[in-house]
Design a protein around this motif. Structure first.
Motif, mmCIF file in Angstrom:
data_model
loop_
_atom_site.group_PDB
_atom_site.id
_atom_site.type_symbol
_atom_site.label_atom_id
_atom_site.label_comp_id
_atom_site.label_asym_id
_atom_site.label_seq_id
_atom_site.Cartn_x
_atom_site.Cartn_y
_atom_site.Cartn_z
ATOM 1 N N LEU A 169 -2.449 -1.919 -6.978
ATOM 2 C CA LEU A 169 -3.398 -2.075 -5.869
ATOM 3 C C LEU A 169 -4.277 -3.311 -6.080
ATOM 4 N N LEU A 201 -10.738 3.253 -4.273
ATOM 5 C CA LEU A 201 -10.399 1.830 -4.384
ATOM 6 C C LEU A 201 -9.630 1.356 -3.169
ATOM 7 N N ALA A 221 1.969 7.282 -6.652
ATOM 8 C CA ALA A 221 1.119 8.449 -6.894
ATOM 9 C C ALA A 221 1.903 9.736 -6.678
ATOM 10 N N LEU A 253 -2.673 15.359 -2.795
ATOM 11 C CA LEU A 253 -2.050 15.407 -4.128
ATOM 12 C C LEU A 253 -3.032 15.914 -5.173
ATOM 13 N N PHE A 282 -7.008 10.471 -9.098
ATOM 14 C CA PHE A 282 -6.534 10.362 -7.714
ATOM 15 C C PHE A 282 -7.687 9.946 -6.791
ATOM 16 N N LEU A 329 -3.587 11.184 -0.815
ATOM 17 C CA LEU A 329 -4.067 11.254 -2.200
ATOM 18 C C LEU A 329 -4.955 12.465 -2.419
ATOM 19 N N ALA A 350 -0.337 2.509 -10.540
ATOM 20 C CA ALA A 350 -0.693 2.411 -9.122
ATOM 21 C C ALA A 350 -1.998 1.645 -8.946
ATOM 22 N N ILE A 351 -2.989 1.921 -9.829
ATOM 23 C CA ILE A 351 -4.273 1.215 -9.719
ATOM 24 C C ILE A 351 -4.070 -0.286 -9.946
ATOM 25 N N VAL A 365 2.047 1.945 -3.437
ATOM 26 C CA VAL A 365 1.025 2.594 -4.259
ATOM 27 C C VAL A 365 1.032 4.099 -4.033
ATOM 28 N N VAL A 366 1.109 4.507 -2.763
ATOM 29 C CA VAL A 366 1.128 5.948 -2.464
ATOM 30 C C VAL A 366 2.389 6.594 -3.028
ATOM 31 N N MET A 426 0.785 7.524 8.875
ATOM 32 C CA MET A 426 1.431 6.324 8.327
ATOM 33 C C MET A 426 2.598 5.879 9.189
ATOM 34 N N THR A 433 0.833 -1.205 0.000
ATOM 35 C CA THR A 433 0.000 0.000 0.000
ATOM 36 C C THR A 433 0.865 1.253 0.000
ATOM 37 N N LYS A 434 1.973 1.211 0.760
ATOM 38 C CA LYS A 434 2.875 2.363 0.761
ATOM 39 C C LYS A 434 3.501 2.555 -0.610
ATOM 40 N N ASP A 450 -3.260 2.781 7.496
ATOM 41 C CA ASP A 450 -2.932 2.832 6.077
ATOM 42 C C ASP A 450 -4.032 3.482 5.275
ATOM 43 N N LEU A 497 -8.477 6.342 -7.103
ATOM 44 C CA LEU A 497 -7.480 5.533 -6.402
ATOM 45 C C LEU A 497 -7.763 5.510 -4.901
#
Lengths: 198, 90, 104
Positions: B69, C69, B50, C49, C63, C46, B65-66, B46-47, C14, B43-44, C38, C66
């Motif tokens: 995931l 999801l 982004a 961002l 974004f 996100l 990233a999608i 993925v961030v 985090m 998960t980190k 998380d 994401l």
């Protein structure tokens, strides 16, 4: 003998429930329209361009997919009102309020877990609560919401004779009574979900 | 301080956090502990993807990233099935 | 201004979640830390961002997709891992265990 009777009763009950759901499904074209209304914005966002050819290809492809995947998303929705009424109600009233409630709950739960990490004042336990939702989609959304609310984690789901029980791992047990625990864990999320799902 | 430096610092913090979590992956007492560590690290990641998409201005990294995931979710479910059968490979 | 606040909040959450995964005593409480911190941290980063970038609207919406999801998938995977760990035979360190009462 006893077990045979019990199994028979369970099967009858399940069949009655299934027939009830089946009789109250929403019509076919509304199912296709709702699925298309979910899939087409997703195509638009993921493809990321608004050229006319792209739009036409996306509309045709998502229409074909939604015509034979129409039962996956929409089989558990309560039939009430027309499709336009339902869509507008969902988009304008239901979704923003649910999103705001869930956003504040996620914020509160992250801060609470961070506090638990620093002070280590935990008192964990596994409790059992009862819920009124009966469909697959409703139970899945309720379990996800319970996992995201402060201090709780769904461990397992048990369904028998039309009743649904959830086993919840609670990081700071306050009460063991089933109704009080259900009140504290589910909050008002269940009322919100019962308006749309079975 | 401009935006790029700030976001690069954020990526560094996330990398250090993943490095902390590697302890749980390597020395976790039981198998589920290691699986939790791997899922959190993904998960980190993925961030981080982004954030890199914003820093470098290359927005195709968001699609990556999608996809990462979704692969992570499928992997987690397969690990959970493996645990549920009692750790037997067949 | 608010995007920098959201970014700092997400980073702090985090880091604290990772510390929680290191400090908590058993798998289930570690799953609490993993899931909540998380999901909250990733969603706030996100959103920050999406407010920060100067891209067209469709990419900003990406974004948000994401983030949605992540909020949908993360709890599901954690529920599956918790159930699998219980079936695998790891006893939780708890004061009351109603799941063991019903499944002896």
């Amino acid at each position: 003998m006893h077990f045979y009777l019990k199994e028979h009763l369970e099967e009858m009950r399940r069949r009655v429930l299934y027939e009830q759901y089946r009789a109250q499904k929403i019509p076919v074209w509304e199912r296709i329209a709702l699925t298309w209304g979910v899939l087409f914005p997703f195509w638009l966002i993921v493809s990321g361009s608004t050229a006319p050819g792209n739009l036409v290809i996306g509309a045709i492809t998502t229409l074909i997919i939604s015509s034979f995947m129409r039962d996956m998303l929409t089989k558990d929705i309560r039939p009430k009102g027309s499709v336009l009424q339902k869509g507008l109600y969902f988009l304008l009233i239901y979704a923003p309020q649910l999103a705001i409630i869930m956003m504040f709950r996620i914020l509160e739960s992250s801060v609470k877990v961070a506090r638990n990490v620093i002070f280590m004042d935990i008192n964990p336990g596994i409790v059992k609560i009862e819920t009124d939702l009966n469909s697959d989609t409703g139970i899945a959304v309720l379990a996800n919401s319970i996992t995201l609310t402060p201090g709780t984690l769904t461990l397992d789901v048990k369904r028998k004779l039309g009743e649904t029980y959830l086993y919840v791992h609670w990081i700071d047990v306050e009460t063991l009574n089933r109704e009080d625990a259900g009140e504290k864990i589910k909050g008002d999320i269940e009322e919100w979900l019962k308006k749309i799902f079975w | 301080m401009n935006e790029g430096t700030l976001l690069t610092g954020a990526v560094m913090v996330l990398t250090l956090t993943s490095l902390l979590l590697t302890y749980r992956v390597l020395f976790g007492p039981t198998t589920p502990d290691r699986i939790v560590g791997v899922n959190t690290i993904t998960t980190k990641a993925v961030v981080m993807l982004a954030i890199f998409a914003v820093v470098r201005g290359e927005y195709y990294l968001l699609d990556l990233a999608i996809v990462l995931l979704m692969v992570n979710s499928v992997g987690g479910l397969i690990f959970a099935k493996y645990l549920e059968r009692g750790g037997a490979i067949d | 201004m608010i995007e920098y606040l959201l970014l700092a909040f997400g980073e702090a959450i985090m880091v604290l979640g990772a510390l929680g995964i290191l400090r908590f005593p058993d798998v289930y409480t570690r799953l609490h830390a993993a899931t909540k911190c998380d999901t909250g941290g990733a969603m706030s980063i996100l959103i920050a961002l999406a407010l920060m970038t100067s891209a067209p609207v469709l990419i900003k919406l990406k974004f948000l997709v994401l983030a949605f999801l992540i909020a949908l998938i993360n709890p599901m995977v954690s529920h599956a891992i918790a159930r699998g760990a219980y079936k695998y035979g790891i006893k939780p360190k708890v004061v009351v265990d109603m799941y063991a009462w019903d499944n002896p």
